[in-house]
Design a protein around this motif. Structure first.
Motif, PDB file in Angstrom:
ATOM      1  N   GLU A 154       0.801  -1.229   0.000  1.00 44.67           N
ATOM      2  CA  GLU A 154       0.000   0.000   0.000  1.00 44.67           C
ATOM      3  C   GLU A 154       0.832   1.277   0.000  1.00 44.67           C
ATOM      4  OE1 GLU A 154      -2.799  -0.406   3.246  1.00 44.67           O
ATOM      5  OE2 GLU A 154      -4.086  -1.704   2.040  1.00 44.67           O
ATOM      6  N   VAL A 155       2.083   1.195  -0.454  1.00 44.23           N
ATOM      7  CA  VAL A 155       2.911   2.401  -0.464  1.00 44.23           C
ATOM      8  C   VAL A 155       2.323   3.470  -1.383  1.00 44.23           C
ATOM      9  CG1 VAL A 155       4.443   1.586  -2.316  1.00 44.23           C
ATOM     10  CG2 VAL A 155       5.291   3.239  -0.643  1.00 44.23           C
ATOM     11  N   LEU A 156       1.628   3.069  -2.437  1.00 47.02           N
ATOM     12  CA  LEU A 156       1.078   4.037  -3.388  1.00 47.02           C
ATOM     13  C   LEU A 156      -0.076   4.843  -2.795  1.00 47.02           C
ATOM     14  CD1 LEU A 156       1.066   1.877  -6.647  1.00 47.02           C
ATOM     15  CD2 LEU A 156       2.795   3.506  -5.877  1.00 47.02           C
ATOM     16  N   LEU A 157      -0.584   4.412  -1.657  1.00 42.96           N
ATOM     17  CA  LEU A 157      -1.707   5.104  -1.024  1.00 42.96           C
ATOM     18  C   LEU A 157      -1.256   6.123   0.017  1.00 42.96           C
ATOM     19  CD1 LEU A 157      -4.118   2.061  -0.534  1.00 42.96           C
ATOM     20  CD2 LEU A 157      -3.791   3.526  -2.549  1.00 42.96           C
ATOM     21  N   GLN A 158       0.031   6.181   0.313  1.00 43.27           N
ATOM     22  CA  GLN A 158       0.529   7.097   1.336  1.00 43.27           C
ATOM     23  C   GLN A 158       0.426   8.547   0.847  1.00 43.27           C
ATOM     24  OE1 GLN A 158       4.501   5.752   2.196  1.00 43.27           O
ATOM     25  NE2 GLN A 158       3.815   3.831   3.124  1.00 43.27           N
ATOM     26  N   PRO A 159      -0.046   9.466   1.696  1.00 42.98           N
ATOM     27  CA  PRO A 159      -0.232  10.857   1.266  1.00 42.98           C
ATOM     28  C   PRO A 159       1.037  11.492   0.712  1.00 42.98           C
ATOM     29  CG  PRO A 159      -1.329  10.477   3.364  1.00 42.98           C
ATOM     30  CD  PRO A 159      -0.537   9.236   3.069  1.00 42.98           C
ATOM     31  N   GLN A 160       2.191  11.223   1.363  1.00 40.00           N
ATOM     32  CA  GLN A 160       3.419  11.866   0.885  1.00 40.00           C
ATOM     33  C   GLN A 160       3.835  11.312  -0.477  1.00 40.00           C
ATOM     34  OE1 GLN A 160       3.166   9.762   3.394  1.00 40.00           O
ATOM     35  NE2 GLN A 160       5.012   8.548   3.778  1.00 40.00           N
ATOM     36  N   VAL A 161       3.565  10.038  -0.718  1.00 38.48           N
ATOM     37  CA  VAL A 161       3.872   9.453  -2.027  1.00 38.48           C
ATOM     38  C   VAL A 161       3.005  10.104  -3.101  1.00 38.48           C
ATOM     39  CG1 VAL A 161       3.682   7.334  -3.398  1.00 38.48           C
ATOM     40  CG2 VAL A 161       4.777   7.282  -1.144  1.00 38.48           C
ATOM     41  N   GLN A 162       1.732  10.294  -2.807  1.00 41.00           N
ATOM     42  CA  GLN A 162       0.850  10.923  -3.783  1.00 41.00           C
ATOM     43  C   GLN A 162       1.223  12.389  -4.010  1.00 41.00           C
ATOM     44  OE1 GLN A 162      -3.233   9.991  -2.731  1.00 41.00           O
ATOM     45  NE2 GLN A 162      -2.905   7.795  -3.107  1.00 41.00           N
ATOM     46  N   GLN A 163       1.737  13.058  -2.980  1.00 39.50           N
ATOM     47  CA  GLN A 163       2.249  14.418  -3.174  1.00 39.50           C
ATOM     48  C   GLN A 163       3.404  14.409  -4.177  1.00 39.50           C
ATOM     49  OE1 GLN A 163       3.420  15.699   0.726  1.00 39.50           O
ATOM     50  NE2 GLN A 163       1.340  16.182   1.414  1.00 39.50           N
ATOM     51  N   ALA A 164       4.298  13.452  -4.030  1.00 40.65           N
ATOM     52  CA  ALA A 164       5.445  13.359  -4.932  1.00 40.65           C
ATOM     53  C   ALA A 164       4.999  13.061  -6.363  1.00 40.65           C
ATOM     54  CB  ALA A 164       6.412  12.285  -4.440  1.00 40.65           C
ATOM     55  N   VAL A 165       4.008  12.192  -6.497  1.00 39.83           N
ATOM     56  CA  VAL A 165       3.511  11.844  -7.838  1.00 39.83           C
ATOM     57  C   VAL A 165       2.870  13.063  -8.499  1.00 39.83           C
ATOM     58  CG1 VAL A 165       1.923  10.357  -9.117  1.00 39.83           C
ATOM     59  CG2 VAL A 165       3.261   9.418  -7.218  1.00 39.83           C
ATOM     60  N   ARG A 166       2.170  13.869  -7.726  1.00 39.82           N
ATOM     61  CA  ARG A 166       1.595  15.098  -8.291  1.00 39.82           C
ATOM     62  C   ARG A 166       2.707  16.081  -8.678  1.00 39.82           C
ATOM     63  NH1 ARG A 166      -2.766  13.770  -4.637  1.00 39.82           N
ATOM     64  NH2 ARG A 166      -1.765  14.806  -2.866  1.00 39.82           N
ATOM     65  N   ALA A 167       3.791  16.096  -7.914  1.00 41.10           N
ATOM     66  CA  ALA A 167       4.929  16.957  -8.266  1.00 41.10           C
ATOM     67  C   ALA A 167       5.515  16.564  -9.616  1.00 41.10           C
ATOM     68  CB  ALA A 167       5.997  16.894  -7.176  1.00 41.10           C
ATOM     69  N   LEU A 168       5.558  15.257  -9.909  1.00 42.28           N
ATOM     70  CA  LEU A 168       6.014  14.802 -11.225  1.00 42.28           C
ATOM     71  C   LEU A 168       5.161  15.412 -12.331  1.00 42.28           C
ATOM     72  CD1 LEU A 168       6.604  11.010 -10.481  1.00 42.28           C
ATOM     73  CD2 LEU A 168       8.324  12.537 -11.421  1.00 42.28           C
ATOM     74  N   GLY A 169       3.855  15.346 -12.144  1.00 43.85           N
ATOM     75  CA  GLY A 169       2.949  15.886 -13.152  1.00 43.85           C
ATOM     76  C   GLY A 169       3.145  17.368 -13.389  1.00 43.85           C
ATOM     77  N   ARG A 170       3.405  18.113 -12.320  1.00 40.86           N
ATOM     78  CA  ARG A 170       3.604  19.561 -12.471  1.00 40.86           C
ATOM     79  C   ARG A 170       4.834  19.878 -13.314  1.00 40.86           C
ATOM     80  NH1 ARG A 170       1.754  19.557  -7.021  1.00 40.86           N
ATOM     81  NH2 ARG A 170       3.878  19.620  -6.174  1.00 40.86           N
ATOM     82  N   LEU A 171       5.804  18.984 -13.301  1.00 40.71           N
ATOM     83  CA  LEU A 171       7.020  19.181 -14.090  1.00 40.71           C
ATOM     84  C   LEU A 171       6.940  18.495 -15.461  1.00 40.71           C
ATOM     85  CD1 LEU A 171       9.745  18.724 -11.312  1.00 40.71           C
ATOM     86  CD2 LEU A 171       9.114  20.845 -12.476  1.00 40.71           C
ATOM     87  N   GLY A 172       5.774  17.950 -15.796  1.00 43.35           N
ATOM     88  CA  GLY A 172       5.608  17.285 -17.079  1.00 43.35           C
ATOM     89  C   GLY A 172       6.284  15.933 -17.160  1.00 43.35           C
ATOM     90  N   LEU A 173       6.536  15.318 -15.999  1.00 40.99           N
ATOM     91  CA  LEU A 173       7.220  14.031 -15.942  1.00 40.99           C
ATOM     92  C   LEU A 173       6.217  12.898 -15.705  1.00 40.99           C
ATOM     93  CD1 LEU A 173      10.220  15.117 -13.671  1.00 40.99           C
ATOM     94  CD2 LEU A 173      10.236  14.868 -16.168  1.00 40.99           C
ATOM     95  N   THR A 174       6.597  11.693 -16.080  1.00 39.85           N
ATOM     96  CA  THR A 174       5.746  10.519 -15.937  1.00 39.85           C
ATOM     97  C   THR A 174       6.185   9.676 -14.744  1.00 39.85           C
ATOM     98  OG1 THR A 174       7.169   9.238 -17.402  1.00 39.85           O
ATOM     99  CG2 THR A 174       5.340  10.402 -18.421  1.00 39.85           C
ATOM    100  N   LEU A 175       5.304   8.766 -14.316  1.00 41.03           N
ATOM    101  CA  LEU A 175       5.659   7.777 -13.306  1.00 41.03           C
ATOM    102  C   LEU A 175       5.399   6.386 -13.860  1.00 41.03           C
ATOM    103  CD1 LEU A 175       6.606   7.173 -10.367  1.00 41.03           C
ATOM    104  CD2 LEU A 175       4.167   6.936  -9.803  1.00 41.03           C
ATOM    105  N   ASP A 176       6.479   5.632 -14.104  1.00 37.34           N
ATOM    106  CA  ASP A 176       6.350   4.211 -14.397  1.00 37.34           C
ATOM    107  C   ASP A 176       6.074   3.483 -13.092  1.00 37.34           C
ATOM    108  OD1 ASP A 176       7.764   2.776 -17.192  1.00 37.34           O
ATOM    109  OD2 ASP A 176       7.692   4.962 -17.018  1.00 37.34           O
ATOM    110  N   ILE A 177       5.228   2.451 -13.150  1.00 40.03           N
ATOM    111  CA  ILE A 177       4.889   1.684 -11.955  1.00 40.03           C
ATOM    112  C   ILE A 177       4.968   0.196 -12.269  1.00 40.03           C
ATOM    113  CG2 ILE A 177       3.151   1.193 -10.188  1.00 40.03           C
ATOM    114  CD1 ILE A 177       1.902   3.874 -10.755  1.00 40.03           C
ATOM    115  N   TRP A 178       5.721  -0.525 -11.441  1.00 37.45           N
ATOM    116  CA  TRP A 178       5.780  -1.967 -11.550  1.00 37.45           C
ATOM    117  C   TRP A 178       5.186  -2.572 -10.283  1.00 37.45           C
ATOM    118  CZ3 TRP A 178      10.671  -5.305 -10.535  1.00 37.45           C
ATOM    119  CH2 TRP A 178      10.368  -6.651 -10.741  1.00 37.45           C
ATOM    120  N   VAL A 179       4.040  -3.224 -10.441  1.00 32.41           N
ATOM    121  CA  VAL A 179       3.382  -3.925  -9.340  1.00 32.41           C
ATOM    122  C   VAL A 179       2.957  -5.308  -9.831  1.00 32.41           C
ATOM    123  CG1 VAL A 179       2.495  -1.846  -8.197  1.00 32.41           C
ATOM    124  CG2 VAL A 179       1.117  -2.978  -9.960  1.00 32.41           C
TER     125      VAL A 179
END
Length: 333
Positions: A154-179
Motif C-alpha cells: 500500500e505504499v502508493l496510497l501514502q499521502p506523501q507518495v501521492q504528493q510526490a507523484v503530483r509533483a512529477l505531473g507539475r514538471l511534465g514528468l511521468t511515473l512508471d509503476i511496476w506492481v
C-alpha cells in the motif's frame, strides 16, 4: 548473484534462431536496463547487439535498475548518478537507433513535496533526456513472491507518495509503476488521486504465475482482466505490453531444453496483450522489451517477432501506435 539480476544463458538462446518479421516496421523500445557490476553486466555493448539484431529500432528508453548511484553526497540525490551514467552511454548507435533517448530514473517518493529539487537535479543531469521516475512497490504477503521484489504494501496510497507523484505531473514528468496483479487496485486509487500525472503501468500489470498462483492461470487471468478493465477507466494510465517472459509469470520457458519460438510466445501471451489493447486502446499501449529481464526466456529477435505476430490483425496506423507512436508521445521522443 543478487536475485534482482536475471540469469542469462547466451549459449541456450543461440539454440533457437528466427528470421526477423516485418523488418521495416519502426520500433521504439520504451523499457530496458543497463547494469555493469562485478556480478552481472548488461551494458551498452550488449544492448546495442540486441537492438541491432534485425528489427528497425529507432530509439530506446532506459528505465532505472538501482545501478550507478552516486557514492557520496545527500542520500536523496544519490540516484541522480544513474541518470548521469546513462547520459554518458546515450546517443546514436551503429544500427541507427538513438540509445537511451529517454531516461526514467528513481527517487524516493516518500519525500513528498520535497522531491522537486531531486527531480530538478535529474532533469539537469539528463541533458534533455530525463522523462520521469519509476516506482516498483512489488509486494506480496507470500514470502516466495515477496523475495522476488523489494516493495511495500500500500505504499502508493501514502499521502506523501501521492504528493510526490503530483509533483512529477507539475514538471511534465511521468511515473512508471511496476506492481503485481494483486496490487492493481492501489494503482487505480493513485491514478484517481494524481489525475494530472501520466502513470505508465509496466509489464501488463504483473500477472503472477508462481508461488500460490502456480497452476492457477485461468483464475489469475480472470482477476487480472477485471482489474485491468477498471484501470482503463482512468485516462492518465498507459500500459507497457511485455514483461511476460520473466520467470515470475510462471510460463517456465527458461527451464526448457531449447528456447521456444515466437509463435509459442504469441499464443501464450495473446489473452493478456489482446485484453490490454481492447481495454486501453492502441493510443495507450506500447510494446516493451524489458531487456535483459525478459532475455531469460527469449532473444530480442524472437521477442519482437512475437509482438508482431500479436499485432498481425492490426491496421498500419494501429501498429504504428503500438510499436512507436504511443512511446514517442508519452516519453516526448
Amino acid at each position: 548473484m543478487h536475485s534482482y539480476f536475471p540469469h542469462l544463458r547466451p549459449d541456450w538462446l543461440f539454440l533457437h534462431k528466427e528470421d526477423v518479421l516485418d523488418p521495416g516496421l519502426a520500433i521504439i523500445d520504451p523499457h530496458h536496463h543497463l547494469w555493469q557490476t562485478p556480478e552481472f553486466s548488461y551494458a551498452l555493448p550488449q544492448l546495442q547487439a540486441d537492438v541491432g539484431s534485425g528489427h528497425a529500432v529507432r530509439a530506446t528508453v532506459f528505465v532505472e535498475c538501482l545501478s550507478h548511484y552516486r557514492a557520496h553526497g545527500p542520500e536523496a540525490l544519490r540516484p541522480v548518478g544513474e541518470t548521469e551514467y546513462v547520459v554518458q552511454h546515450s546517443g546514436p548507435a551503429q544500427s541507427g537507433a538513438d540509445m537511451c533517448a529517454g531516461i526514467v530514473g528513481w527517487a524516493d517518493l516518500q519525500l513528498g513535496d520535497q522531491i522537486t529539487p531531486v527531480l530538478e537535479q535529474h532533469i539537469q543531469a539528463g541533458q534533455g533526456r530525463f522523462r520521469g521516475l519509476r516506482s516498483r512497490p512489488t509486494w506480496h504477503a507470500d514470502p516466495a513472491i515477496h523475495a522476488l521484489g523489494a516493495g511495500h504494501a500500500e505504499v502508493l496510497l501514502q499521502p506523501q507518495v501521492q504528493q510526490a507523484v503530483r509533483a512529477l505531473g507539475r514538471l511534465g514528468l511521468t511515473l512508471d509503476i511496476w506492481v503485481y496483479h494483486t496490487q492493481l487496485a492501489d494503482v487505480a486509487r493513485l491514478a484517481a488521486a494524481c489525475a494530472q500525472t501520466t502513470l505508465v503501468l509496466n509489464h501488463c500489470g504483473g500477472p503472477l504465475g508462481v508461488g500460490p498462483y502456480a497452476g492457477q492461470r485461468d483464475a489469475v487471468l480472470h482477476d487480472w482482466q477485471t482489474q485491468m478493465q477498471a484501470l482503463s477507466r482512468h485516462p492518465n494510465i498507459v500500459v507497457k505490453l511485455g514483461g511476460l517472459a520473466m520467470p515470475r509469470c510462471g510460463f517456465g520457458w527458461h527451464q526448457a531444453a531449447r528456447p521456444v519460438g515466437s509463435q509459442v510466445l504469441a499464443s501464450a501471451w495473446a489473452p493478456y496483450i489482446e485484453h490490454c489493447i481492447a481495454a486501453f486502446g492502441v493510443q495507450r499501449c506500447m510494446f516493451e522489451s524489458n531487456f535483459p529481464m525478459d532475455k531469460t526466456g527469449c532473444s530480442y529477435v524472437t521477442l519482437w517477432n512475437a509482438f508482431k505476430r500479436l499485432a498481425g490483425g492490426a491496421s498500419a496506423g494501429e501498429k504504428a501506435a503500438l510499436f512507436e507512436g504511443t512511446a514517442a508521445r508519452v516519453y516526448r521522443l
